[in-house]
Design a protein around this motif. Structure first.
Motif, short mmCIF file in Angstrom:
data_model
loop_
_atom_site.label_atom_id
_atom_site.label_comp_id
_atom_site.label_asym_id
_atom_site.label_seq_id
_atom_site.Cartn_x
_atom_site.Cartn_y
_atom_site.Cartn_z
N SER A 17 -7.71 -1.79 5.91
CA SER A 17 -6.25 -1.93 5.97
C SER A 17 -5.88 -3.19 5.20
CB SER A 17 -5.83 -2.03 7.44
OG SER A 17 -4.66 -2.80 7.58
N THR A 18 -4.85 -3.11 4.40
CA THR A 18 -4.44 -4.31 3.65
C THR A 18 -3.94 -5.39 4.62
OG1 THR A 18 -2.26 -3.36 3.25
CG2 THR A 18 -3.90 -3.09 1.49
N ASN A 19 -3.35 -4.98 5.75
CA ASN A 19 -2.92 -5.97 6.75
C ASN A 19 -4.12 -6.71 7.33
OD1 ASN A 19 -0.19 -5.22 6.54
ND2 ASN A 19 0.12 -5.52 8.73
N ALA A 43 -8.39 2.76 7.31
CA ALA A 43 -7.88 2.56 8.67
C ALA A 43 -6.49 1.95 8.60
CB ALA A 43 -8.84 1.66 9.46
N ARG A 45 -2.75 1.18 9.33
CA ARG A 45 -2.11 1.11 10.64
C ARG A 45 -0.61 1.11 10.52
NH1 ARG A 45 -2.81 -3.82 12.36
NH2 ARG A 45 -4.15 -4.69 10.76
N ARG A 47 3.25 1.01 13.09
CA ARG A 47 3.76 0.41 14.32
C ARG A 47 3.25 1.21 15.52
NH1 ARG A 47 9.27 1.25 14.73
NH2 ARG A 47 9.47 -0.32 16.34
N TYR A 61 0.14 0.61 -1.05
CA TYR A 61 -0.30 -0.01 0.21
C TYR A 61 -0.52 -1.50 -0.08
CZ TYR A 61 -1.71 4.90 0.28
OH TYR A 61 -1.74 6.26 0.13
N CYS A 62 0.34 -2.34 0.46
CA CYS A 62 0.19 -3.76 0.15
C CYS A 62 0.60 -4.62 1.35
CB CYS A 62 1.01 -4.13 -1.08
SG CYS A 62 2.77 -3.96 -0.87
N SER A 63 0.08 -5.84 1.38
CA SER A 63 0.41 -6.78 2.46
C SER A 63 0.54 -8.18 1.88
CB SER A 63 -0.68 -6.79 3.53
OG SER A 63 -0.84 -5.51 4.07
N ASP A 105 12.24 1.12 8.97
CA ASP A 105 11.77 2.30 8.23
C ASP A 105 12.74 2.56 7.10
OD1 ASP A 105 9.77 2.65 10.03
OD2 ASP A 105 10.62 4.43 10.99
N LYS A 112 11.44 9.70 6.08
CA LYS A 112 10.83 8.37 5.88
C LYS A 112 10.03 8.29 4.58
CE LYS A 112 7.79 5.25 8.48
NZ LYS A 112 7.46 4.84 9.85
N GLY A 115 7.19 2.60 5.40
CA GLY A 115 7.10 1.92 6.69
C GLY A 115 6.62 0.49 6.49
N ILE A 116 7.03 -0.38 7.40
CA ILE A 116 6.67 -1.80 7.29
C ILE A 116 6.06 -2.25 8.61
CG2 ILE A 116 7.59 -4.14 6.91
CD1 ILE A 116 9.90 -2.82 5.35
N GLY A 132 3.10 -5.91 5.96
CA GLY A 132 2.43 -4.77 5.32
C GLY A 132 3.43 -3.69 4.98
N ILE A 133 3.36 -3.20 3.76
CA ILE A 133 4.34 -2.22 3.29
C ILE A 133 3.61 -0.99 2.76
CG2 ILE A 133 6.19 -1.82 1.59
CD1 ILE A 133 6.75 -4.87 1.77
C1 BTN Z 1 5.13 2.12 10.30
O1 BTN Z 1 6.09 2.72 9.82
O2 BTN Z 1 4.68 2.44 11.40
C2 BTN Z 1 4.53 0.99 9.53
C3 BTN Z 1 3.57 1.46 8.48
C4 BTN Z 1 2.98 0.34 7.65
C5 BTN Z 1 1.92 0.84 6.70
C6 BTN Z 1 1.46 -0.25 5.77
S1 BTN Z 1 0.44 0.36 4.47
C7 BTN Z 1 0.02 -1.26 4.01
C8 BTN Z 1 -0.20 -2.03 5.29
N1 BTN Z 1 -1.54 -1.86 5.79
C9 BTN Z 1 -1.58 -1.22 6.95
O3 BTN Z 1 -2.61 -0.94 7.60
N2 BTN Z 1 -0.33 -0.91 7.34
C10 BTN Z 1 0.65 -1.38 6.40
#
Ligand code: BTN
Length: 252
Positions: A17-19, A43, A45, A47, A61-63, A105, A112, A115-116, A132-133
């Motif tokens: 995950s980038t986060n 993986a 993720r 909210r 996919y970025c953070s 969102d 949608k 997501g952030i 994370g976006i």
């Molecule tokens: C949501 O709407 O529930 C939030 C989604 C966020 C997804 C991004 S993708 C880049 C970053 N890395 C993750 O694991 N999650 C965020």
């Protein structure tokens, strides 16, 4: 002092995950502005512990690592500010107008597109925020049936989106909005702009799913910490800080 985001981009073919990677880097002392990008996440993720499906090259996919110099009550506004920045970048890159569903969102035609996920992490030099976006760029036959409420930029515009242009516009927009948030009247500015951008801010009939209760009512703007004000059917205003908000139908 206003921050000056100097983004450094670290790219990966594949990450959990980038986060998670951005948190690891923040703990190791990464400076504000570090941006982690991956072509796929194994993986990803969302909210509320949800999975964020992240097929290779199907999305951005970025953070971003932030180290805000803000009073604590302003920290929740980082999420709202990020939603504004995504909206700016979508408009600039794809001429795509979007809506914001509280809290962050990004929707196009009621579906949608982004997501952030904002998280905090304790580091030796203070608490950092990881924003994370995830933007759905391309439509994939294997996920389309699973996510009927989702839309991709490709579907919305009929064009094959270029993720690099989106990323560069997004980083600039984040830097601009983040600077605004650090200004003297930054909080009010972000709240005002978020309210102007979101059809959910005022007069939307919504269902709010909280951990242990479901509310129905009409949205009545944002509180100063970004919480959604919902006038429940008994007439009281409830402040929603976390939870899932679903539109029922609009009222005036
Ligand atoms: C949501 O709407 O529930 C939030 C989604 C966020 C997804 C991004 S993708 C880049 C970053 N890395 C993750 O694991 N999650 C965020």
């Amino acid at each position: 002092m206003e921050p000056n985001l100097h983004p450094v981009i670290l790219r990966f073919d594949s990450l959990d995950s980038t986060n998670t990677e951005a948190s690891r880097q923040a703990i190791r002392g990464a400076s504000e502005g570090l941006c982690i990008v991956a072509r796929e996440q194994t993986a990803g993720r969302g909210r509320q512990q949800r999975v964020w499906t992240s097929l290779k090259d199907a999305g951005l996919y970025c953070s971003l690592v932030l180290r805000p110099r803000l009073e604590t009550r302003s920290w929740p506004l980082i999420t709202l500010m990020s939603a504004l920045a995504v909206g700016d970048a979508m408009l600039e890159t794809f001429e795509l107008k979007s809506d914001i569903k509280w809290p962050n969102d990004i929707h196009v035609d009621g579906r949608k597109v982004c997501g952030i996920l904002s998280e905090t992490v304790e580091t030796a030099v203070g608490r950092a925020v990881i924003v994370g976006i995830g933007v759905n760029l391309k439509s994939h036959a294997e996920t389309q049936e699973l996510f009927v409420d989702a839309i991709s930029v490709e579907e919305a515009t009929g064009l094959l989106p270029d993720s690099e242009s989106l990323l560069s516009s997004l980083i600039s927009a984040m830097a601009r909005r983040y600077m605004t948030l650090h200004q003297l009247d930054g909080r009010e500015e972000i709240l005002k702009e978020w309210t102007a951008r979101s059809s959910y801010a005022e007069g939307m009939r919504v269902r709010v799913t909280l951990e242990d209760e479901i509310l129905e009512g009409v949205t009545r703007g944002l509180a100063s910490d970004g919480a959604l004000r919902v006038q429940i059917d008994e007439g009281d205003i409830r402040l929603v800080h976390a939870g899932d908000v679903t539109a029922l139908r609009s009222v005036s």
